[in-house]
Design an enzyme around this catalytic site. Sequence first.
Site, PDB file in Angstrom:
ATOM      1  N   TYR A 125       3.505  11.418 -24.167  1.00 47.72           N
ATOM      2  CA  TYR A 125       2.825  11.634 -22.887  1.00 47.72           C
ATOM      3  C   TYR A 125       1.941  10.460 -22.491  1.00 47.72           C
ATOM      4  O   TYR A 125       0.883  10.643 -21.900  1.00 47.72           O
ATOM      5  CB  TYR A 125       2.025  12.947 -22.906  1.00 47.72           C
ATOM      6  CG  TYR A 125       2.890  14.159 -23.113  1.00 47.72           C
ATOM      7  CD1 TYR A 125       3.620  14.700 -22.051  1.00 47.72           C
ATOM      8  CD2 TYR A 125       3.015  14.737 -24.369  1.00 47.72           C
ATOM      9  CE1 TYR A 125       4.439  15.803 -22.243  1.00 47.72           C
ATOM     10  CE2 TYR A 125       3.823  15.847 -24.566  1.00 47.72           C
ATOM     11  CZ  TYR A 125       4.532  16.372 -23.497  1.00 47.72           C
ATOM     12  OH  TYR A 125       5.333  17.460 -23.686  1.00 47.72           O
ATOM     13  N   ALA A 126       2.373   9.255 -22.771  1.00 51.16           N
ATOM     14  CA  ALA A 126       1.596   8.067 -22.409  1.00 51.16           C
ATOM     15  C   ALA A 126       2.011   7.503 -21.056  1.00 51.16           C
ATOM     16  O   ALA A 126       1.591   6.416 -20.678  1.00 51.16           O
ATOM     17  CB  ALA A 126       1.742   7.002 -23.494  1.00 51.16           C
ATOM     18  N   ASN A 127       2.826   8.228 -20.315  1.00 48.34           N
ATOM     19  CA  ASN A 127       3.329   7.756 -19.027  1.00 48.34           C
ATOM     20  C   ASN A 127       2.280   7.908 -17.933  1.00 48.34           C
ATOM     21  O   ASN A 127       1.504   8.860 -17.927  1.00 48.34           O
ATOM     22  CB  ASN A 127       4.581   8.554 -18.647  1.00 48.34           C
ATOM     23  CG  ASN A 127       5.607   8.500 -19.744  1.00 48.34           C
ATOM     24  OD1 ASN A 127       6.081   7.446 -20.111  1.00 48.34           O
ATOM     25  ND2 ASN A 127       5.923   9.660 -20.305  1.00 48.34           N
TER      26      ASN A 127
ATOM     27  N   HIS B  57       0.834  -1.199   0.000  1.00 47.39           N
ATOM     28  CA  HIS B  57       0.000   0.000   0.000  1.00 47.39           C
ATOM     29  C   HIS B  57       0.871   1.252   0.000  1.00 47.39           C
ATOM     30  O   HIS B  57       1.805   1.371   0.780  1.00 47.39           O
ATOM     31  CB  HIS B  57      -0.918   0.007   1.220  1.00 47.39           C
ATOM     32  CG  HIS B  57      -1.762   1.224   1.320  1.00 47.39           C
ATOM     33  ND1 HIS B  57      -1.833   1.967   2.465  1.00 47.39           N
ATOM     34  CD2 HIS B  57      -2.560   1.835   0.407  1.00 47.39           C
ATOM     35  CE1 HIS B  57      -2.652   2.988   2.271  1.00 47.39           C
ATOM     36  NE2 HIS B  57      -3.111   2.930   1.027  1.00 47.39           N
TER      37      HIS B  57
ATOM     38  N   ASP C 155       6.063   4.984 -21.566  1.00 47.79           N
ATOM     39  CA  ASP C 155       6.067   4.806 -23.008  1.00 47.79           C
ATOM     40  C   ASP C 155       7.492   4.555 -23.496  1.00 47.79           C
ATOM     41  O   ASP C 155       8.437   4.557 -22.714  1.00 47.79           O
ATOM     42  CB  ASP C 155       5.416   6.012 -23.708  1.00 47.79           C
ATOM     43  CG  ASP C 155       6.120   7.338 -23.438  1.00 47.79           C
ATOM     44  OD1 ASP C 155       7.358   7.365 -23.268  1.00 47.79           O
ATOM     45  OD2 ASP C 155       5.425   8.380 -23.419  1.00 47.79           O
TER      46      ASP C 155
END
Length: 153
Positions: free
Chosen positions: A129-131, A20, A28
Amino acid sequence: MIAGRLVHPPLLAALAAAGHGATVLLCDGHYPATTAAGPNAERIHLNLAPGLLDTSAVLDVLLDALPVEAAAVMVPPDGSDPAAVTAHRARLARHGEVPVEALDRHAFYAAAKGEDLAVVVVTGDVRQYANLLLTVGVQGVSAADSAAGTAVL
């Protein structure tokens, strides 16, 4: 035999070891995963070829495998949501009220360099910007319950 959708042994082991509050980075093919990731992170490479596996596909599988209490996305300087970010937001919304923080590139790198980063999943995603940075939640507790400080037991 594992019955769930996630069957990648090193990824399963790395996620099982994350607790947790740990974070999981989906990056990307442009992301500097060697230099812009925390020192404790297990790196899982799924980047066989450009465009073959994107962060959205990995997110779909991970959302079935672990609870997510928060997320952060990388956005361009103008603060807009590129297509990949819009896709991530939609997927996360289907899994409850997951707060999504928008960070510029440098703030995202700083967040991903934290000691609580447990897993880096490197994809062949060619979208900019696919991170995505996910914070691991608690089984049986929704993101809304976690934000309110209550638990469903």
